[in-house]
Structure formats: structure tokens, C-alpha cells
Design an enzyme around this catalytic site. Structure first.
Site, short mmCIF file in Angstrom:
data_model
loop_
_atom_site.label_atom_id
_atom_site.label_comp_id
_atom_site.label_asym_id
_atom_site.label_seq_id
_atom_site.Cartn_x
_atom_site.Cartn_y
_atom_site.Cartn_z
N TYR A 81 0.68 -1.14 0.10
CA TYR A 81 0.01 0.00 0.04
C TYR A 81 0.91 1.11 0.03
O TYR A 81 0.71 2.10 -0.90
CB TYR A 81 -0.89 -0.15 1.17
N PHE A 133 -10.10 19.52 -24.76
CA PHE A 133 -10.35 18.03 -24.44
C PHE A 133 -11.72 17.72 -23.79
O PHE A 133 -11.82 18.35 -22.79
CB PHE A 133 -9.26 17.01 -24.13
N THR A 134 -12.49 16.77 -24.02
CA THR A 134 -13.74 16.67 -23.56
C THR A 134 -13.71 16.68 -21.78
O THR A 134 -14.47 17.48 -21.03
CB THR A 134 -14.42 15.55 -23.98
N ASP A 223 -0.55 19.02 -21.15
CA ASP A 223 -1.34 17.43 -21.12
C ASP A 223 -0.41 16.61 -22.39
O ASP A 223 -0.61 16.84 -23.30
CB ASP A 223 -2.56 17.80 -21.56
N LYS A 266 -2.54 6.12 -22.49
CA LYS A 266 -1.78 6.49 -23.95
C LYS A 266 -0.41 6.58 -23.95
O LYS A 266 0.23 5.50 -24.55
CB LYS A 266 -2.52 7.86 -24.51
N ARG A 389 -16.60 12.53 -33.22
CA ARG A 389 -15.61 13.90 -32.81
C ARG A 389 -16.63 14.82 -33.24
O ARG A 389 -15.92 15.37 -34.14
CB ARG A 389 -14.21 13.48 -33.25
N PHE A 455 -21.86 11.72 -24.65
CA PHE A 455 -21.83 10.75 -25.77
C PHE A 455 -21.51 9.32 -25.30
O PHE A 455 -21.44 8.43 -26.12
CB PHE A 455 -20.51 11.47 -26.65
N1 F0G Z 1 -6.12 14.37 -22.14
C1 F0G Z 1 -6.24 13.78 -23.60
C2 F0G Z 1 -5.53 14.60 -24.67
C3 F0G Z 1 -6.81 12.63 -24.10
O1 F0G Z 1 -6.69 12.28 -25.15
C4 F0G Z 1 -7.40 11.94 -22.79
C5 F0G Z 1 -8.26 10.81 -23.02
C6 F0G Z 1 -7.33 12.28 -21.58
C7 F0G Z 1 -6.74 13.66 -21.26
C8 F0G Z 1 -8.17 11.84 -20.54
O2 F0G Z 1 -7.16 10.81 -19.99
O3 F0G Z 1 -8.89 8.76 -20.59
O4 F0G Z 1 -7.02 8.37 -19.36
O5 F0G Z 1 -8.89 9.52 -18.40
N2 F0G Z 1 -8.55 10.38 -24.22
C9 F0G Z 1 -9.31 8.94 -24.62
C10 F0G Z 1 -9.47 8.97 -26.12
C11 F0G Z 1 -10.51 8.95 -23.57
O6 F0G Z 1 -10.03 8.19 -26.60
O7 F0G Z 1 -9.07 9.92 -26.84
P1 F0G Z 1 -8.12 9.33 -19.46
#
Ligand code: F0G
Length: 482
Positions: A81, A133-134, A223, A266, A389, A455
Site C-alpha cells: 500500500y 479535450f472533453t 497535457d 496512451k 468527434r 456521448f
Molecule cells: N487528455 C487527452 C489529450 C486525452 O486524449 C484523454 C483521453 C485524456 C486527457 C483523459 O485521459 O482517458 O486516461 O482519463 N482520451 C481518450 C480518447 C478517452 O479516447 O481519446 P483518461
């Protein structure tokens, strides 16, 4: 941009610089079953069952292929832990690569965004960025902050000659930092800008942005989730950087950023996330929040196995053969589609191939979700799962009207080292067929619309029986074949 291997005859194409040693069986179900599966999923590709999907190009997130060295490292993970040796290894790898002394774990990228927003964003704040980003926008919005995008015009021109569409507009950044002084907690720059088609910025642009932020004494947040692709483009498109190592380029990028966070789903090809900084005060604030939302400071919601895999995955990101694979396969796919007249985002970016949905099906009105409709059609045509998108991925305007997106794309992601050349060729073939039959494709309408990040779980219906007509045409053209 081709690889270093020359060919005796014929066209050049990229070659995998790895071999496949673990495989997963795939099934391609008949077009009638694909139609049924699309309907059952409310025409939302997020709601498809993976067993109904042939080629899963939804995302690269958490589904990149892992290396033998990553899998081996997972076997030696230290399950504790507090004070896990696995975290020490990850911290040391991350510090070596980014040259930042404080490293905090989070369970994925958006968890870092939650912590960042919780720590710094107050109601009424403005957060300038190259593009949103979303999940970033949602976390900022939840605290009453507002995203201000400072992209150049070329960013949303889907066909362009601009090699660095992800660049931030430096003059506007400078002006905003002056005009909104005191109201900007940080500036955010996203590597491999996701929502405009995985498009990079240049190191030169980042350096200028860093200079402007330092002069205004406003932290620059990077990011780095899609940094691997951005690094490839810096090395191959930015003349001044072409002879430098990836390790050196990362260090220069890191110098400009006060805070770096990323999704290790990623970057690092595993599942997790990290936040890095050199600022002890910022680190202390985050150290208060990580245990609250994520877990103790030596695991942050990640399994120790994943922590080991990220450490090795980050080191492997320094290998040019590893990071070139995605962008070169995407470039091949984009090139083949352009040859066939299928509208795609150019120049090819990272992350995936992006179809220009407005040009693909220009007869579908924006209120009927152009990119979402194309996503449903691509699945019916080939069992290929992409990600919308566009307008569907937006939230409604405050007055309840649809926020019609400037850009409508269908992303066909190529998770790193997952798909083979023949699978890319199959996809190109099905897209060419669909483009020839584009007039059949119609729009979608809401059946169930969640309030937040709609979405993911929203369900839609077709505005007519166009999906049935598309499946019938497929059967007519392809006979008994799949
Ligand atoms: N920032 C970027 C540029 C991303 O592409 C993503 C995730 C996140 C933050 C959030 O990261 O998913 O680990 O919480 N992109 C995914 C995609 C969801 O399918 O492009 P996460």
C-alpha cells in the site's frame, strides 16, 4: 516520412518494427448482425459489445499493445500500500525522462484533470488552451471555469498544408494574459491535439508559449497524453529538431511546462496516469488531493502491475521505432483514402485516421449528428468501430440548444502496434465502398440524452430506415461474403 527501408519495386509502405507474439481472435459478423448490433447500441459506438466488433478503432486508450519487456516487468511488481518499490521505479523513470522532481500517481488522465481543476480553478476563471479535450473541459466547467481556445485558423481547416495545426496563437495568448490578468489560473497546452485530429504543435511554438507564460507569471500546464505522436512530428517535420534524440526533445518540452500530466492509457501504453512538477508548493497542494480522490501517494488508484508497465512503457517511448509506428501507419491509411477520393483530415496526424464527416455525408444536417451517423454507417459497412468527434461529443448551450461543432470527424484510432497492414487495407476498402454509397446514409436523433458527457451513454435512433437500406445494399454488392 517513410521508414528507412527502401523497396526494389512498387510503392513504399511502412513496416512493423516488432513481431506479434500474443494474439486475440477476431470475428466478423454478417452485415445483418452488424445492423442489429448497431440498433441495440442506440447507434452509439461506445455501447457496442466488443464481441460484435471486428476492428476496434474506438480509441488508443488502454488498448495499445504491450511489449514483452512490459509484461515481464509486471511479474516483478511490489504489492504494498505504502512505499511500493514499483512506484519508486516509475518515479525514477519519469524523473529521468521529464527532468521533474515531484511525481504523483493518478488512476488515469482525467483524474489528473480533476485534481488540477480542484486545486486551481475558481468560478469565473478563464483557462486558455490550444484546444479543449472533453474531460478537461468538463472538470473546468464543473468548478465554474471557462475554456478559451486560442488555436490558429488552420486547426479547424480539415484539409490543410499546415504541419503544426496544434500550435497556440501566441499573439492572442499574450493579449489574453494581459486583459484577463488575475483571472487565469493556468494555460493548458495539449500535445498531439486530440479533437482536431491528433495534430501536433512545434517545439518552437511551445517555447514561445512558455516565454509568454513566464513573462505573465502564469503556470503552463502540459497535457502530455499524446506526447509520443507529437514527438514523432517534431522530429520529422521541424527541421531544427531532426537530428536530435527523442530524449533530448522531451527534456526541452518539459523545460517549458510548470506542470505535466498525462494519461498512461496512451503515453506509456498501460493504464494509469501521472502528474509531474518541480514546484514544491504546487506539489504540496496536489499531495493533499491525491490521497483524497485517488489513493495513497505510491499507487494513486493504479495496480502495481500497471505501475511497472508504465515505467517500462515510458522508457520505450524514447525508441523512435516505437513511436513512429502509429503515425506512419496512419499516414499510409490517410494516403490510400486520399487516393480514392475519400475525405479525410490532412495532413495525417497521430492517434488515428480522421474522416471528414461533413464532406463524407454533406446531405446530413448538423442537428442530426453528422459524425455520429457516419460512425454508425462505418460499423454496419465493415464491423469497424470508430468514435464520433463532433456535435454529439459537445454539451448543449446554456439555453438548451444544440452546440453545433465546427468540426465533425469520425476518428478511426490505431492503438499502437495493434493492427496489421492487411487490416488497414480492409478498412480502406470498406470506407471506399461506403463513400460510393454515401447517399444512403442518413441522420440520427436522441432517444436518451444524459446531461454530462452524453456521448458515452446516450442512445439514438435513425431518422429513417437508412441503416436497413445500407445493409441491403451491402448484401447486394458483396453477395454471400462478410
Ligand atoms: N487528455 C487527452 C489529450 C486525452 O486524449 C484523454 C483521453 C485524456 C486527457 C483523459 O485521459 O482517458 O486516461 O482519463 N482520451 C481518450 C480518447 C478517452 O479516447 O481519446 P483518461
Amino acid at each position: 516520412m517513410d521508414n528507412d527501408i527502401a523497396f526494389f519495386k512498387g510503392d513504399s509502405f511502412p513496416i512493423e518494427m516488432h513481431k506479434v507474439r500474443i494474439v486475440q481472435k477476431l470475428t466478423l459478423i454478417p452485415v445483418e448482425e452488424r445492423l442489429k448490433a448497431a440498433r441495440a447500441a442506440g447507434f452509439n459506438t461506445f455501447l457496442l459489445k466488443n464481441s460484435d466488433v471486428f476492428l476496434d478503432m474506438l480509441t488508443d486508450s488502454g488498448v495499445n499493445a504491450m511489449s514483452d519487456r512490459q509484461l515481464a516487468a509486471m511479474m516483478t511488481a511490489d504489492d504494498s500500500y505504502a512505499g511500493s518499490m514499483s512506484f519508486d521505479r516509475l518515479k525514477s523513470a519519469a524523473t529521468n525522462i521529464f527532468n521533474k522532481q515531484y511525481v504523483l500517481p493518478v488512476h488515469q488522465g482525467r483524474a489528473a484533470e480533476n485534481i488540477l481543476a480542484e486545486a486551481f480553478v475558481k468560478a469565473g476563471n478563464i483557462i486558455p488552451m490550444n484546444y479543449h479535450f472533453t474531460t478537461t473541459k468538463a472538470h473546468i466547467g464543473l468548478r465554474g471555469g471557462k475554456v478559451l481556445e486560442l488555436y490558429n485558423k488552420s486547426a479547424i481547416q480539415l484539409q490543410s498544408e499546415e504541419m503544426f495545426k496544434g500550435n497556440i496563437d501566441i499573439a492572442r495568448l499574450e493579449n489574453v494574459l494581459k486583459a484577463e490578468a488575475g483571472n487565469i489560473p493556468f494555460v493548458r497546452i495539449e500535445a498531439g491535439t486530440n479533437l482536431i485530429g491528433g495534430q501536433p504543435w512545434s517545439l518552437c511554438n511551445l517555447r514561445e508559449a512558455g516565454k509568454v507564460c513566464r513573462a505573465a507569471k502564469i503556470p503552463l500546464v502540459l497535457d502530455a497524453s499524446l506526447l509520443a505522436d507529437n514527438l514523432y512530428f517534431i522530429k520529422t517535420r521541424e527541421l531544427a529538431e531532426k537530428d536530435r534524440t527523442i530524449a533530448d526533445i522531451i527534456k526541452d518540452i518539459s523545460k517549458e511546462a510548470d506542470i505535466i500530466y498525462f494519461s498512461a492509457r496512451k503515453l506509456g501504453c498501460a493504464r494509469g496516469g501521472l502528474i509531474l512538477t518541480d514546484d514544491p508548493r504546487v506539489n504540496e497542494i496536489f499531495m493533499g488531493l491525491v490521497p483524497l480522490y485517488e489513493g495513497f501517494l505510491t499507487y494513486g488508484g493504479m495496480s502495481v502491475r500497471e505501475i511497472e508497465a508504465i515505467a517500462v512503457g515510458l522508457e520505450e517511448t524514447l525508441d523512435f521505432d516505437m513511436i513512429r509506428h502509429g503515425p506512419e501507419f496512419i499516414n499510409f491509411m490517410v494516403g490510400e483514402l486520399v487516393k480514392r477520393g475519400v475525405p479525410v483530415v490532412t495532413p495525417a496526424g497521430g492517434l488515428g485516421c480522421h474522416l471528414d464527416a461533413k464532406k463524407f455525408i454533406p446531405h446530413v444536417p448538423p442537428e442530426e449528428f453528422i459524425a455520429g451517423s457516419l460512425g454508425a454507417a462505418v460499423f454496419i459497412a465493415g464491423g469497424i468501430r470508430g468514435m464520433e468527434r463532433g456535435t454529439l461529443s459537445e454539451e448543449r448551450n446554456p439555453d438548451g440548444s444544440e452546440h453545433i461543432c465546427d468540426v465533425e470527424m469520425l476518428r478511426l484510432a490505431l492503438p499502437r502496434r495493434v493492427f496489421t497492414m492487411s487490416q488497414i487495407k480492409y478498412t480502406v476498402d470498406r470506407l471506399e465502398w461506403l463513400y460510393a454509397n454515401r447517399d444512403i446514409v442518413g441522420g440520427l436523433k436522441w432517444v436518451y440524452e444524459p446531461k454530462m458527457l452524453r456521448f458515452f451513454n446516450g442512445r439514438l435512433d435513425s431518422v429513417s430506415d437508412w441503416p436497413e437500406k445500407l445493409a441491403q445494399k451491402f448484401r447486394k454488392d458483396f453477395g454471400e461474403s462478410l
